[in-house]
Write an enzyme that holds these catalytic residues in place. Structure first.
Site, PDB file in Angstrom:
ATOM      1  N   HIS A  92       1.331  -7.061  -0.823  1.00  9.62           N
ATOM      2  CA  HIS A  92       2.148  -5.609  -0.063  1.00  9.62           C
ATOM      3  C   HIS A  92       2.230  -6.458   1.262  1.00  9.62           C
ATOM      4  O   HIS A  92       1.184  -6.652   1.832  1.00  9.62           O
ATOM      5  CB  HIS A  92       0.981  -5.012  -0.316  1.00  9.62           C
ATOM      6  CG  HIS A  92       1.473  -3.171   1.137  1.00  9.62           C
ATOM      7  ND1 HIS A  92       2.337  -3.265   1.597  1.00  9.62           N
ATOM      8  CD2 HIS A  92       0.486  -2.289   0.860  1.00  9.62           C
ATOM      9  CE1 HIS A  92       2.781  -2.568   2.083  1.00  9.62           C
ATOM     10  NE2 HIS A  92       1.845  -1.876   2.103  1.00  9.62           N
TER      11      HIS A  92
ATOM     12  N   HIS B 165       8.131   1.942  -2.837  1.00 13.22           N
ATOM     13  CA  HIS B 165       6.630   1.635  -1.815  1.00 13.22           C
ATOM     14  C   HIS B 165       5.844   1.204  -3.232  1.00 13.22           C
ATOM     15  O   HIS B 165       5.405  -0.284  -2.924  1.00 13.22           O
ATOM     16  CB  HIS B 165       6.411   2.152  -1.147  1.00 13.22           C
ATOM     17  CG  HIS B 165       5.160   1.893  -0.122  1.00 13.22           C
ATOM     18  ND1 HIS B 165       5.738   1.542   1.259  1.00 13.22           N
ATOM     19  CD2 HIS B 165       4.305   2.866   0.039  1.00 13.22           C
ATOM     20  CE1 HIS B 165       4.561   0.888   1.746  1.00 13.22           C
ATOM     21  NE2 HIS B 165       3.651   1.530   1.073  1.00 13.22           N
TER      22      HIS B 165
ATOM     23  N   CYS C  74       3.061   0.269   7.665  1.00 15.07           N
ATOM     24  CA  CYS C  74       3.381   0.219   6.129  1.00 15.07           C
ATOM     25  C   CYS C  74       5.095   0.096   6.864  1.00 15.07           C
ATOM     26  O   CYS C  74       5.975  -0.571   5.529  1.00 15.07           O
ATOM     27  CB  CYS C  74       2.833  -0.306   4.711  1.00 15.07           C
ATOM     28  SG  CYS C  74       1.206  -0.930   4.326  1.00 15.07           S
TER      29      CYS C  74
END
Length: 598
Positions: free
Chosen positions: A327, A292, A159
């Site tokens: 996400h 995040h 990520c």
């Protein structure tokens, strides 16, 4: 103040818009793009996702891409975002010599998983495999614009991939190795990683609520975003006005667990601290942090702890925009970087949608602010393997700073260790217990032994940074997970294989083993993967940021893969593991030779 890297163009496609203008409207109107599945053919229709609102055919149409031209959903989204960025920078017709650095993890998995069982029986769709891997997917984007293949680099740190692509691009400009770089990332939703995250029990069946006491997990998203990075000399040569500045950045490793973050957020804290130090800013000069903020119980506790450690009594406004986009995994660092640039340009703070109840020990996120004065914003991206990165952006202040001439330090090769499929690894127990060994696949064992042997021969206990290259990543685990999903369905998949399927699994394992909290990165650019890793490691040493680098290239071939590869190319690959580990050093003492190829 730190020396900035200038941004002259930005492009984005996501669940909340197919370009910057649409994304901006969604952010200002607080309109989420998360909803029911439309394009992904999964049985888990109960899970909301943040899909781009275009079919593959519609994206091909936007790009005027011939139907016979190979492409996958990741490359299509990537090309759309790149085109917008290049157009804004005025470089669409001048890209051949530019560098493209892109982050992705799924690559062409969306097409592979659709025909995986057929591939094992028939050659009809075999060419899908030629664009399956991450590096080949980025090459599809490069080919669309006429960018030379040797100018392409792919990063796969889960990520944080896209954020690390921006960091690598900035480092190349600072070292005088490039003047213009396209950097960012692209990632499509696939059944593979939807089911992988679901096996970890971290997908929320409702809209995600980052930092909320009732949060249950992630909504997966997809998208792509890229920025055009330029040096001062390039800006002056072209006589253009930047749209923003990259003021600082940090890459660190949590070195705690393959899929979980440490309770105190050590890696996140170190990444943010490094970014602040590079920027020359104090914590009270940051007005906004794009967190995040995945909405998982683990991440939001860990990131809150890290934010409180770094900002102490000067906490800026914080929000996670994943409740807008979902996400977007490997693309998220660039998607959220563009959101930060939009916030700076239009002076607002994006909302943390869905938040209503304060979590114990957590930060209190912003529900959005209009007409809010922003000068400096931070963007966090944290990934599996403990790969944590942080970026700091600002508006262009109207004054170009001269590029500081850097004298690059020499770099030396200290030791080399190699293992091929025919080699027997008989010293595993020197580095790992039998119990630990049983939990590791053969590629992890080969990578561990070659790395620890190289470190021992170099007389180093802990490297300052870990740089890994891999063409196909954790091929055996990925293949087993894919076989199980395609043959047995999506309902009873376990988490073990998925946890060790990401390309950066090896780098994360080595960081945990050596307790290296420093720079950590994984490159996946086909046969150039090792060269990319060596060059980045040498650059970090030459710039004076580290003294010792553990560099490796690790791949494997399975019986099935060997058969498919032979049918596709006519070439035979030996079944087994391939591991090469190299120690680079800033000191000539005890070295084998000087490393000059960077």
């Amino acid at each position: 103040m730190g020396e900035p890297i200038y941004i002259t163009g930005a492009g984005i496609i996501s669940a909340i818009g197919n370009n910057k203008s649409e994304v901006l409207c969604s952010l200002l109107e607080k309109r989420s793009g998360i909803g029911e599945m439309c394009y992904l053919q999964s049985g888990h229709t109960e899970l909301p996702v943040g899909e781009v609102k275009l079919s593959d055919e519609q994206m091909r149409g936007l790009l005027s891409l011939d139907k016979d031209k190979p492409a996958n959903r990741t490359s299509l989204m990537g090309s759309i975002a790149m085109k917008e960025a290049l157009e804004e920078a005025g470089l669409l017709s001048d890209v051949a010599n530019m560098l493209l650095i892109s982050g992705t993890t799924v690559g062409g998995m969306d097409y592979t998983e659709r025909c995986f069982l057929d591939l094992q029986e028939s050659d009809e769709q075999l060419r899908v495999l030629s664009t399956h891997d991450c590096g080949s997917t980025t090459l599809l984007q490069a080919d669309y614009f006429g960018i030379r293949p040797n100018n392409v680099t792919t990063i796969s740190t889960a990520c944080s991939s896209a954020a690390n692509a921006i960091i690598v691009g900035a480092n190349l400009i600072k070292a005088g190795k490039a003047s213009r770089v396209i950097a960012g990332g692209s990632e499509a939703i696939t059944k593979f990683h939807l089911n992988g995250f679901n096996s970890l029990l971290i997908l929320d069946p409702n809209q995600c609520r980052p930092f909320d006491a009732t949060r249950l997990g992630i909504n997966l998203g997809e998208g792509a975003a890229y920025v055009i990075l330029e040096s001062t000399e390039s800006i002056r040569e072209r006589d253009v006005v930047p749209i923003g500045e990259l003021r600082g950045y940090g890459n660190a490793c949590d070195a705690f667990h393959q899929t979980a973050s440490s309770p105190n957020g050590e890696g996140a804290y170190l990444a943010m601290r490094e970014a602040l130090e590079m920027s020359g800013l104090h914590t009270d000069e940051i007005q906004y942090v794009n967190a995040h903020g995945t909405g998982t119980p683990n991440n939001d506790v860990s990131e809150s702890a890290a934010l409180k450690r770094i900002f102490e009594g000067t906490m800026p406004l914080v929000s996670s925009t994943k409740s807008f986009t979902g996400h977007t995994t490997s693309a998220s660092g660039a998607v959220e970087a563009i959101i930060c640039l939009l916030a700076l340009q239009h002076q607002f703070v994006p909302a943390n949608l869905g938040w209503s109840k304060q979590m114990e020990g957590g930060i209190t996120p912003s529900l959005g602010e209009d007409h809010y004065e922003l000068h400096y914003v931070m963007c966090n991206s944290f990934g599996f393997g403990g790969n944590d990165s942080s970026l700091i952006f600002s508006r262009y202040n109207g004054c170009l700073q001269p590029t500081r001439q850097r004298s690059l330090r020499p770099v030396y090769i200290r030791s080399v260790c190699r293992y091929n499929p025919e080699d027997k690894i008989d010293n595993l127990r020197e580095f790992i217990s039998p119990i630990e060994s049983r939990r590791m696949c053969n590629l992890l064992k080969s990578a561990l032994v070659s790395s620890m042997t190289a470190l021992r021969e170099a007389g180093i206990d802990r490297p300052d940074g870990i740089f890994i290259g891999t063409k196909f990543g954790m091929l055996s685990n990925s293949e087993k997970f894919l076989q199980q999903m395609c043959r047995e369905g999506e309902q009873a998949l376990g988490p073990t294989l998925f946890m060790q399927s990401t390309h950066n699994t090896i780098a994360g394992m080595l960081a945990i083993r050596t307790q290296c909290h420093g720079y950590n990165i994984t490159f996946t650019q086909g046969n150039r993967s090792l060269d990319c890793s060596l060059c980045d490691a040498a650059l970090q040493i030459a710039l004076g940021r580290i003294d010792y680098a553990l560099v490796g290239c690790h791949d494997e071939s399975t019986l099935l893969f060997s058969d498919l590869f032979k049918r596709l190319t006519g070439e035979q690959i030996a079944i087994g593991e391939y591991s090469t580990s190299i120690i680079l050093s800033s000191s000539a003492e005890g070295s084998i030779e000087e490393f000059r190829n960077f």
